[in-house]
Design a protein around this motif. Structure first.
Motif, mmCIF file in Angstrom:
data_model
loop_
_atom_site.group_PDB
_atom_site.id
_atom_site.type_symbol
_atom_site.label_atom_id
_atom_site.label_comp_id
_atom_site.label_asym_id
_atom_site.label_seq_id
_atom_site.Cartn_x
_atom_site.Cartn_y
_atom_site.Cartn_z
ATOM 1 N N ARG A 191 0.837 -1.207 0.000
ATOM 2 C CA ARG A 191 0.000 0.000 0.000
ATOM 3 C C ARG A 191 0.872 1.257 0.000
ATOM 4 N N SER A 192 1.971 1.240 0.755
ATOM 5 C CA SER A 192 2.854 2.415 0.819
ATOM 6 C C SER A 192 3.514 2.699 -0.531
ATOM 7 N N LYS A 193 3.582 1.699 -1.385
ATOM 8 C CA LYS A 193 4.149 1.861 -2.733
ATOM 9 C C LYS A 193 3.073 2.210 -3.764
ATOM 10 N N GLY A 194 1.826 2.408 -3.309
ATOM 11 C CA GLY A 194 0.757 2.854 -4.196
ATOM 12 C C GLY A 194 -0.185 1.783 -4.682
ATOM 13 N N ALA A 195 -0.041 0.551 -4.196
ATOM 14 C CA ALA A 195 -0.907 -0.536 -4.658
ATOM 15 C C ALA A 195 -2.254 -0.506 -3.953
ATOM 16 N N GLY A 196 -3.315 -0.746 -4.721
ATOM 17 C CA GLY A 196 -4.645 -0.900 -4.159
ATOM 18 C C GLY A 196 -5.010 -2.368 -4.002
ATOM 19 N N LEU A 197 -4.331 -3.235 -4.770
ATOM 20 C CA LEU A 197 -4.550 -4.674 -4.733
ATOM 21 C C LEU A 197 -3.232 -5.366 -5.075
ATOM 22 N N TYR A 198 -3.122 -6.625 -4.704
ATOM 23 C CA TYR A 198 -1.978 -7.444 -5.105
ATOM 24 C C TYR A 198 -2.525 -8.645 -5.859
ATOM 25 N N VAL A 199 -1.926 -8.966 -6.991
ATOM 26 C CA VAL A 199 -2.380 -10.105 -7.786
ATOM 27 C C VAL A 199 -1.644 -11.357 -7.317
ATOM 28 N N GLU A 200 -2.405 -12.245 -6.745
ATOM 29 C CA GLU A 200 -1.873 -13.507 -6.218
ATOM 30 C C GLU A 200 -1.624 -14.503 -7.344
#
Length: 193
Positions: free
Chosen positions: A136-145
Motif C-alpha cells: 500500500r505504501s508503494k501505491g498498490a490498491g490490490l496485489y495479484v496472487e
C-alpha cells in the motif's frame, strides 16, 4: 470496480486448479472433492503437497467476483521479480519496461495472444488480495496472487487500444484468523486487519 457476486472459497480454489490444469497439463487430484475447505491449514497442506500455491487461496473466508476498470488494474501490484522500476502497473504506464515485456515461457501461455489482441475471456480472470501495508505504501490498491502476466498483458492492451476493461478478478476478503499463513507468513499488521 463493480461487484458481480460473492463466491465461496471452493469456487475460487476450483477456478485456480482448473487454470493450473491447463497451464501444467495435469488433472486435478481426485481427493480435492473430499478436502475439508473449512480448515485453511488442512487446505494449505493439501495445496502444498500437490505443488500448488498455498496461503491466500485457503486463508480468506470469503471472496468477491468483480469487474475491474482500467484504473483498478493500474493499481495492482504484481509479483516483484518481473519489473525493476516498480511493482504497481500504473507506475509503468508508458515505459519501455512495460511495453517490451513478454512472458519468459516457451511456448507463450495460451492467454498471451488473445490478451495482446484485447480479447477478454472469463477463464483469464485473476486472483487478488488487499495489499499489505508495504504494498500500500508503494501505491498498490490490490496485489495479484495469481495472474501477474495476464494483468500486465491486458493492462498494456487497454492502454494501447483505449478500450474499456472487461477484466474480472476474485478478491479475497475476511481473512480467516485460524490461518497459519495469515498469522505467520504475511505481514503481521495485514493479518490483524
Amino acid at each position: 470496480m463493480k461487484l458481480l457476486a460473492t463466491v465461496s472459497r471452493k469456487e475460487v480454489i476450483k477456478f485456480y486448479l482448473d487454470g493450473e490444469a491447463v497451464k501444467k497439463n495435469r488433472s486435478i487430484p481426485p481427493d480435492f472433492e473430499m478436502l475439508d475447505l473449512d480448515d485453511p491449514n488442512i487446505t494449505d497442506q493439501w495445496l502444498r503437497g500437490n505443488d500448488y500455491k498455498p496461503g491466500v487461496l485457503s486463508g480468506f473466508a470469503q471472496w468477491a467476483l468483480v469487474e475491474l476498470s482500467l484504473d483498478d488494474i493500474g493499481n495492482i501490484a504484481v509479483v516483484n521479480h518481473i519489473f525493476k522500476s516498480s511493482r504497481v502497473l500504473k507506475d509503468l504506464a508508458g515505459t519501455r519496461e512495460l511495453g517490451d515485456w513478454i512472458p519468459n515461457r516457451n511456448p507463450l501461455p495460451l492467454w498471451f495472444g488473445p490478451l495482446w489482441a484485447n480479447e477478454w475471456r472469463d477463464e483469464f480472470s485473476i486472483i487478488l488480495r488487499p495489499p499489505t501495508p508495504d504494498e500500500r505504501s508503494k501505491g498498490a490498491g490490490l496485489y495479484v496472487e495469481d495472474g501477474s502476466g495476464r494483468s500486465i498483458c491486458y493492462y498494456r492492451s487497454l492502454l494501447r487500444t483505449g478500450t474499456a476493461s472487461r477484466m474480472r478478478g476474485y478478491i479475497g476478503f475476511d481473512p480467516n484468523p485460524g490461518s497459519r499463513f495469515f498469522r505467520d507468513e504475511l505481514e503481521r499488521e495485514y493479518a490483524s486487519n
